[in-house]
Design a protein around this motif. Structure first.
Motif, PDB file in Angstrom:
ATOM      1  N   ALA A   1      83.777  35.715  -2.402  1.00  0.00           N
ATOM      2  CA  ALA A   1      84.232  36.281  -1.032  1.00  0.00           C
ATOM      3  C   ALA A   1      84.825  37.735  -1.036  1.00  0.00           C
ATOM      4  CB  ALA A   1      85.583  35.215  -0.526  1.00  0.00           C
ATOM      5  N   LEU A   2      85.551  38.075  -2.040  1.00  0.00           N
ATOM      6  CA  LEU A   2      86.179  39.291  -1.651  1.00  0.00           C
ATOM      7  C   LEU A   2      85.070  40.327  -1.993  1.00  0.00           C
ATOM      8  CD1 LEU A   2      89.500  39.143  -3.619  1.00  0.00           C
ATOM      9  CD2 LEU A   2      89.065  39.396  -1.280  1.00  0.00           C
ATOM     10  N   GLU A   3      83.908  40.094  -3.083  1.00  0.00           N
ATOM     11  CA  GLU A   3      82.978  40.982  -3.310  1.00  0.00           C
ATOM     12  C   GLU A   3      81.867  41.077  -2.023  1.00  0.00           C
ATOM     13  OE1 GLU A   3      80.871  39.120  -6.439  1.00  0.00           O
ATOM     14  OE2 GLU A   3      82.285  39.795  -7.903  1.00  0.00           O
ATOM     15  N   PHE A   4      81.721  39.888  -1.235  1.00  0.00           N
ATOM     16  CA  PHE A   4      81.019  39.793   0.023  1.00  0.00           C
ATOM     17  C   PHE A   4      81.782  40.711   0.988  1.00  0.00           C
ATOM     18  CE2 PHE A   4      79.962  38.033   4.020  1.00  0.00           C
ATOM     19  CZ  PHE A   4      78.650  38.059   4.075  1.00  0.00           C
ATOM     20  N   LEU A   5      82.881  40.742   1.036  1.00  0.00           N
ATOM     21  CA  LEU A   5      83.807  41.431   2.194  1.00  0.00           C
ATOM     22  C   LEU A   5      83.641  42.995   1.690  1.00  0.00           C
ATOM     23  CD1 LEU A   5      86.642  39.389   2.663  1.00  0.00           C
ATOM     24  CD2 LEU A   5      85.007  39.760   4.503  1.00  0.00           C
ATOM     25  N   ARG A   6      83.658  43.232   0.561  1.00  0.00           N
ATOM     26  CA  ARG A   6      83.604  44.726   0.115  1.00  0.00           C
ATOM     27  C   ARG A   6      82.093  45.259   0.284  1.00  0.00           C
ATOM     28  NH1 ARG A   6      87.079  43.434  -4.178  1.00  0.00           N
ATOM     29  NH2 ARG A   6      85.542  42.483  -5.521  1.00  0.00           N
TER      30      ARG A   6
ATOM     31  N   LEU B   1      86.403  45.438  10.046  1.00  0.00           N
ATOM     32  CA  LEU B   1      86.713  45.007   8.783  1.00  0.00           C
ATOM     33  C   LEU B   1      87.611  46.150   7.806  1.00  0.00           C
ATOM     34  CD1 LEU B   1      83.626  42.867   7.618  1.00  0.00           C
ATOM     35  CD2 LEU B   1      85.555  42.105   8.738  1.00  0.00           C
ATOM     36  N   GLN B   2      87.309  47.422   8.310  1.00  0.00           N
ATOM     37  CA  GLN B   2      87.944  48.515   7.628  1.00  0.00           C
ATOM     38  C   GLN B   2      89.299  48.343   7.667  1.00  0.00           C
ATOM     39  OE1 GLN B   2      86.297  50.684   5.818  1.00  0.00           O
ATOM     40  NE2 GLN B   2      84.396  50.234   6.409  1.00  0.00           N
ATOM     41  N   ASP B   3      90.253  47.810   8.366  1.00  0.00           N
ATOM     42  CA  ASP B   3      91.439  47.410   8.551  1.00  0.00           C
ATOM     43  C   ASP B   3      92.058  46.366   7.542  1.00  0.00           C
ATOM     44  OD1 ASP B   3      91.816  49.394  10.166  1.00  0.00           O
ATOM     45  OD2 ASP B   3      91.682  48.232  12.106  1.00  0.00           O
ATOM     46  N   LEU B   4      90.984  45.544   6.901  1.00  0.00           N
ATOM     47  CA  LEU B   4      91.454  44.625   6.156  1.00  0.00           C
ATOM     48  C   LEU B   4      91.606  45.063   4.688  1.00  0.00           C
ATOM     49  CD1 LEU B   4      89.010  41.815   6.833  1.00  0.00           C
ATOM     50  CD2 LEU B   4      91.223  42.178   7.865  1.00  0.00           C
ATOM     51  N   SER B   5      93.062  44.650   4.064  1.00  0.00           N
ATOM     52  CA  SER B   5      93.210  44.855   2.748  1.00  0.00           C
ATOM     53  C   SER B   5      92.889  44.250   1.679  1.00  0.00           C
ATOM     54  CB  SER B   5      94.899  45.114   2.828  1.00  0.00           C
ATOM     55  OG  SER B   5      95.400  46.036   3.619  1.00  0.00           O
ATOM     56  N   ILE B   6      91.361  44.190   1.430  1.00  0.00           N
ATOM     57  CA  ILE B   6      90.732  43.351   0.565  1.00  0.00           C
ATOM     58  C   ILE B   6      90.506  43.893  -0.932  1.00  0.00           C
ATOM     59  CG2 ILE B   6      89.633  42.190   2.462  1.00  0.00           C
ATOM     60  CD1 ILE B   6      87.146  43.917   1.742  1.00  0.00           C
ATOM     61  N   ASN B   7      91.038  45.177  -1.243  1.00  0.00           N
ATOM     62  CA  ASN B   7      90.836  45.655  -2.504  1.00  0.00           C
ATOM     63  C   ASN B   7      92.124  45.531  -3.187  1.00  0.00           C
ATOM     64  OD1 ASN B   7      87.982  46.633  -2.388  1.00  0.00           O
ATOM     65  ND2 ASN B   7      88.655  48.030  -1.006  1.00  0.00           N
TER      66      ASN B   7
ATOM     67  N   ASP C   1      93.167  36.244   0.277  1.00  0.00           N
ATOM     68  CA  ASP C   1      92.382  35.071   0.082  1.00  0.00           C
ATOM     69  C   ASP C   1      91.041  35.261   1.035  1.00  0.00           C
ATOM     70  OD1 ASP C   1      91.167  32.805   0.403  1.00  0.00           O
ATOM     71  OD2 ASP C   1      93.025  31.481   0.373  1.00  0.00           O
ATOM     72  N   GLY C   2      90.081  35.827   0.178  1.00  0.00           N
ATOM     73  CA  GLY C   2      88.933  36.316   0.851  1.00  0.00           C
ATOM     74  C   GLY C   2      88.343  35.197   1.553  1.00  0.00           C
TER      75      GLY C   2
END
Length: 223
Positions: free
Chosen positions: A72-77, A94-100, A6-7
């Protein structure tokens, strides 16, 4: 852990941190969000007129959250890209977030809509993987050869050039390719660090701009 990320919640939980971090160069963030279509033209224009940098970042986040999880996920990427990390070192957390992570399709016999969504997902991850590099003049000349007589419309719709600027370019350059190249070069000078190969590809291949993605897919290659 295995469910969809959930981004919007991730951004909400770090909103104060993101405002404090990104306000150092809010225009840099704004230009990237616009070039990647995370923000619409109207949203971009509303935010760029705000004089307070913290409020600019706040509104960027609010727009992204309001649009839902995909934006939200596009922004986090975007924030995990190397050029963003270089500009805002604090974003390293943010590198530790599993957003992909994404759910795989259950079968190949999915609808055309699902297929389109999967293709869009691949493109949306391209900037994280390969395309923080700046577009070169050689590439802009190759792109110029792929844009036909509708170059003025492309300049207005995709690159947000004014008619006055386009008229001046037309007067200063006699050949069609030189005019288009001059327009692209003017765009790259205006966008500065935001003039990446992927951003140019993304802008030109929007459906309304009529540029065949296959002709300019060299912009997605590593150089």
């Amino acid at each position: 852990m295995g469910g969809p990320v959930d981004g919007t919640k991730l951004i909400l939980s770090r909103k104060a941190f993101l405002i404090e971090t990104l306000r150092e160069d809010s225009d840099f963030v704004l230009q990237h969000c616009h070039s990647l279509n995370i923000l619409s033209n109207n949203e971009y224009n509303n935010i760029k007129d705000i004089n307070n940098r913290s409020k600019q970042v706040r509104d960027i986040l609010d727009y992204v959250i309001h649009k839902g999880n995909k934006s939200a996920l596009e922004f986090l990427r975007l924030l995990r890209r190397q050029d963003m990390q270089d500009t805002f070192p604090k974003l390293e957390v943010l590198q530790d977030l599993s957003i992909n992570k994404r759910k795989a399709p259950k079968s190949i016999e999915t609808t055309a809509k699902r297929k389109t969504e999967l293709e869009n997902n691949v493109l949306s991850e391209q900037p994280c993987m390969t395309n923080s590099r700046m577009v070169t003049e050689k590439e802009m000349m190759k792109v110029a050869r792929c844009i036909g007589n509708s170059w003025r419309e492309v300049g207005i719709m995709a690159l947000e050039m004014s008619t006055t600027t386009l008229q001046q370019i037309e007067e200063d350059n006699k050949l069609h390719t030189e005019r288009v190249f001059a327009m692209l070069r003017r765009w790259s000078m205006r966008e500065r660090d935001g003039a990446t190969a992927f951003c140019l590809y993304n802008l030109l291949t929007q459906e309304e701009n009529g540029v065949d993605p296959r002709k300019i897919n060299f912009l997605l290659e590593n150089n």
